[in-house]
Design an enzyme around this catalytic site. Structure first.
Site, PDB file in Angstrom:
ATOM      1  CB  CYS A 136      41.198  33.753  43.169  1.00  0.00           C
ATOM      2  SG  CYS A 136      40.590  35.093  44.744  1.00  0.00           S
ATOM      3  CB  CYS A 139      40.908  37.562  42.674  1.00  0.00           C
ATOM      4  SG  CYS A 139      41.782  37.080  44.561  1.00  0.00           S
ATOM      5  CG  ASP A 140      40.506  36.717  39.514  1.00  0.00           C
ATOM      6  OD1 ASP A 140      40.695  37.685  39.426  1.00  0.00           O
ATOM      7  OD2 ASP A 140      41.717  35.903  39.087  1.00  0.00           O
TER       8      ASP A 140
END
Length: 311
Positions: A136, A139-140
């Site tokens: 992701c 997300c990261d």
């Protein structure tokens, strides 16, 4: 909830599930929507959406799903936090068993459980998951500012991840096992024209390297020559597609060899009367937010007609 028999229960709160909720809610069916393990579905980990109609400047995935949910809430839709651990489709009304021991009875069921990210299956991938290995970018990506990262995959998902990562990373390398991408032309061109993105074709990942604490590199193997090469990097993003979340229904519904729930023709009708499937759990061709929403509409209409036929 155990003593009440619902007209319709919807499993999943992605575009398909929430569209089904909007339609069934507007017809006074008072649907119960069960969030599942990832409320909002895959769009909750999607950054910018440019191709959903009605948003000419684009919209972030989580924001779009919040709008879906707000609209559904207008129509007497009830939401239940939790996950379904077991279903019994051999009886009517159908019975769903939630992970907190609650039981839900329903005359019809709409399955909109979506799909999950696939992984390569390497031991090193598992070892460094969350320590440089991710599925992701949204997300990261922030944690890889001014870093060297690799994206594994050749479809639209890989292109989207790579383009998003250029906001943070110093350089992004896209690795694909074939000699050409299978992504849409527009997405491929965007990636190829981006000066921060380079490409490694005909390559597969042999191992993700690290120092025991974090990712330090990646070893690739050329599928044509058989040669292996090691590259330094700080992160590896896996973007090789998704697997449909249909495991709960194995042995109860017709499911194809890839795990997608089979539906009749262009409808949402499954092999069990009163059970309907929509979104990525049954769509192996398009897998877009807009097509998922459209299939959620079809599932709602199919469920309404079914309920009318048994009254």
């Amino acid at each position: 909830m155990a003593n009440q028999v619902r007209d319709v229960v919807i499993m999943g709160t992605g575009p398909a599930g929430l569209t089904a909720a909007i339609y069934t809610g507007r017809t006074n069916l008072k649907p119960l929507v069960i969030d599942g393990v990832q409320p909002g579905g895959q769009l909750m980990i999607t950054s910018e959406i440019e191709n959903f109609p009605g948003f000419p400047s684009g919209i972030r995935g989580p924001e779009l799903m919040e709008k879906f949910r707000e609209q559904a809430a207008r129509f007497d839709v009830e939401f239940a936090l939790g996950n379904v651990r077991e279903v019994d489709l051999s009886r009517k009304p159908f019975c769903l068993y939630l992970d907190d021991e609650r039981e839900v009875l329903t005359r019809s069921l709409i399955i909109a459980t979506g799909a999950n990210a696939r992984w390569l299956g390497l031991q090193s991938e598992e070892q460094y998951r969350g320590r440089g290995v991710s599925a992701c970018a949204t997300c990261d990506g922030f944690f890889f500012r001014d870093s060297e990262v690799f994206v594994i995959g050749g479809g639209d998902t890989a292109m989207e991840e790579a383009l998003f990562l250029t906001r943070f990373a110093r350089h992004v390398t896209v690795v694909h096992r074939r000699n050409e991408f299978r992504a849409s032309k527009i997405m491929s061109l965007r990636a190829e024209k981006n000066e921060k993105i380079s490409v490694e074709l005909n390559q597969v990942v042999e191992e993700i390297l690290g120092d025991g604490q974090k990712v330090t590199g990646i070893r690739l193997k050329n599928v044509v020559s058989g040669e292996s090469n090691t590259h330094s990097c700080d992160g590896v993003f896996i973007a090789i597609g998704h697997s449909p979340n249909s495991g709960l229904f194995e042995g109860q519904l017709d499911i194809d060899e890839y795990g997608y729930i089979e539906t009749a023709g262009s409808s949402s009708v499954t092999s069990v009367q009163g059970v309907f499937a929509c979104g990525d759990v049954q769509d192996y061709t398009y897998r877009q937010a807009i097509t998922a929403a459209g299939s959620g509409c079809k599932a709602a209409l199919d469920a309404e007609r079914y309920l009318e036929s048994i009254r």
